[in-house]
Design an enzyme around this catalytic site. Structure first.
Site, PDB file in Angstrom:
ATOM      1  N   CYS A 121      -4.446  12.947   0.190  1.00 41.58           N
ATOM      2  CA  CYS A 121      -4.098  11.738  -0.537  1.00 41.58           C
ATOM      3  C   CYS A 121      -4.960  10.592  -0.032  1.00 41.58           C
ATOM      4  O   CYS A 121      -4.578   9.872   0.887  1.00 41.58           O
ATOM      5  CB  CYS A 121      -2.613  11.424  -0.342  1.00 41.58           C
ATOM      6  SG  CYS A 121      -2.079   9.878  -1.096  1.00 41.58           S
ATOM      7  N   CYS A 223      -1.659  11.153  -5.232  1.00 34.36           N
ATOM      8  CA  CYS A 223      -1.202   9.840  -4.756  1.00 34.36           C
ATOM      9  C   CYS A 223      -2.396   8.936  -4.513  1.00 34.36           C
ATOM     10  O   CYS A 223      -3.545   9.378  -4.517  1.00 34.36           O
ATOM     11  CB  CYS A 223      -0.374  10.002  -3.478  1.00 34.36           C
ATOM     12  SG  CYS A 223      -1.178  10.958  -2.193  1.00 34.36           S
TER      13      CYS A 223
END
Length: 327
Positions: A121, A223
Site C-alpha cells: 500500500c 489503499c
C-alpha cells in the site's frame, strides 16, 4: 492286443482334439463378449460437453505449480511458506468433474485463502544491489495498485519496466492464471481439454468466477493512491460498466483506505481520441460518490518509434490537470 492299443491312442487323440476345439471356442466367445461389453460401455458413456472457447491448457498442473514456485522463489521469497501443490489441488477441486456453467464462489474459496497475500500500500520497498566493486546502492520504490480495462498489453509492458506499480496479474493468483484456461466436465477424465464456455455462453464458468473473485480481493486490498489505465480510443468508451473494473473492482475499492484515484486515459498513436480528460470524471461514478481525490492524465500508448510511452499529460492539451476533489 495291438488293436486295443491303437484304439486307445485314437480315443486319446479325439479327446485332445475336442478339448482344443472347445478351448478355442471359449477363447473366441470371451473375445466377442469383451468386445461387445467394451463397445456398450463406450456407447453408454456421456460425451464431453462442447463449447465455443478454447479448452483447458495442456499440462495445466505443471504450468500452475511451475508458475507458483517461480513466483515464490524469483519474485517474492517472503511467500516461501506457500504450498504450491496444495494450491494446485484446491484449484483442481474447484472445477474437476463439474459442469462448467455451475461454478460458484464457494468452489474457489479454499484457493483464495491459500494463495492470497498482502498487497503493498504505497509502501517503500528497499532494494539493495551490489556491483563488482562491492559498492551498494539502495533504491526506494513506491508500490501502487494499478487497475486497467482494455489496455492489457500496454499496462503490463509498463509494469514490466516500472515495478513501482502492481496489477492483479502481478499477484500470485493473477500470475499463475494469466493467459491460461481451464474447465471441467461431468464425464471422465473430469477435465475438458477440447473446449470451455465463453462468458456469453454462461456467466458462472470457471474462468469468469475465478477472475471476479481475484479482482474483488485485489480491489479490497488497494489503499492510498490507486492508478487506473483506461483505453480512450475504443468506440465502447473508456469506462464500461460491464467490464471487470466497471462492475467489480471499482465498487470494491474502500473509500476509507483509498485517498486518490489517478486515471491514465490512453489513446492509440494516430488513432481516434474518443474521450477527453474533461469527460473522464463522469466515467467513474464511484469516485464522484465517495468524494475521493481524482487526477486524469492523457497519454499515448506508443511513441512514433514504437516504444512504450509513459502515461502523462500531453503538452498540446494544455497544463497538466491539478489534483482536486470532484464536485
Amino acid at each position: 492286443m495291438p488293436f486295443q492299443q491303437g484304439s486307445a491312442r485314437t480315443r486319446q487323440r479325439t479327446v485332445l482334439l475336442v478339448g482344443i476345439v472347445v478351448l478355442l471356442a471359449a477363447l473366441v466367445l470371451a473375445v466377442v463378449l469383451a468386445s461387445l461389453l467394451t463397445h456398450g460401455k463406450h456407447q453408454d458413456s456421456p460425451k464431453m460437453l462442447k463449447w465455443k472457447d478454447r479448452g483447458t491448457t495442456r499440462n495445466l498442473q505443471e504450468v500452475i505449480v511451475g508458475r507458483c514456485y517461480n513466483y515464490i522463489t524469483e519474485r517474492y521469497p517472503e511467500l516461501g511458506d506457500k504450498d504450491c501443490l496444495k494450491i494446485w489441488e484446491s484449484l483442481k477441486d474447484a472445477f474437476i468433474y463439474k459442469n462448467p456453467c455451475n461454478i460458484t464462489s464457494e468452489d474457489y474459496q479454499p484457493l483464495m485463502e491459500l494463495a492470497s497475500h498482502p498487497i503493498p500500500c504505497n509502501k517503500e520497498n528497499v532494494l539493495t544491489s551490489s556491483s563488482i566493486t562491492i559498492t551498494y546502492q539502495t533504491l526506494y520504490l513506491i508500490s501502487q495498485s494499478l487497475f486497467w480495462s482494455k489496455t492489457n498489453d500496454l499496462v503490463h509492458r509498463y509494469t514490466k519496466s516500472n515495478q513501482n506499480f502492481l496489477t492483479l496479474e502481478d499477484t500470485l493468483l493473477g500470475y499463475m492464471a494469466d493467459r491460461i484456461s481451464w474447465c471441467g466436465d461431468p464425464s471422465a477424465p473430469g477435465i475438458n481439454y477440447e473446449s470451455c464456455p465463453k462468458r456469453s455462453e454462461c456467466e458462472s464458468n470457471p474462468s469468469s468466477v475465478f477472475w471476479k473473485m481475484a479482482s474483488k480481493m485485489f480491489a479490497e486490498a488497494a489503499c492510498g493512491v490507486v492508478q487506473v489505465m483506461l483505453n480512450g480510443s475504443i468506440e465502447a468508451g473508456a469506462f464500461r460498466s460491464s467490464s471487470i473494473f466497471g462492475s467489480i473492482e471499482i465498487f470494491n475499492l474502500n473509500p476509507d483506505k483509498v485517498s486518490e484515484v489517478h486515471i491514465w486515459l490512453m489513446h492509440d498513436i494516430g488513432g481516434p481520441q474518443r474521450i477527453s480528460m474533461a469527460e473522464t470524471a463522469a466515467l467513474v461514478p464511484w469516485v464522484r460518490n465517495q468524494a475521493v481525490m481524482m487526477q486524469c492524465n492523457l497519454g499515448r500508448s506508443v511513441d512514433p518509434a514504437g516504444t512504450l510511452a509513459q502515461p502523462a499529460s500531453l503538452s498540446d492539451t494544455g497544463p497538466a490537470p491539478v489534483l482536486q476533489p470532484l464536485p
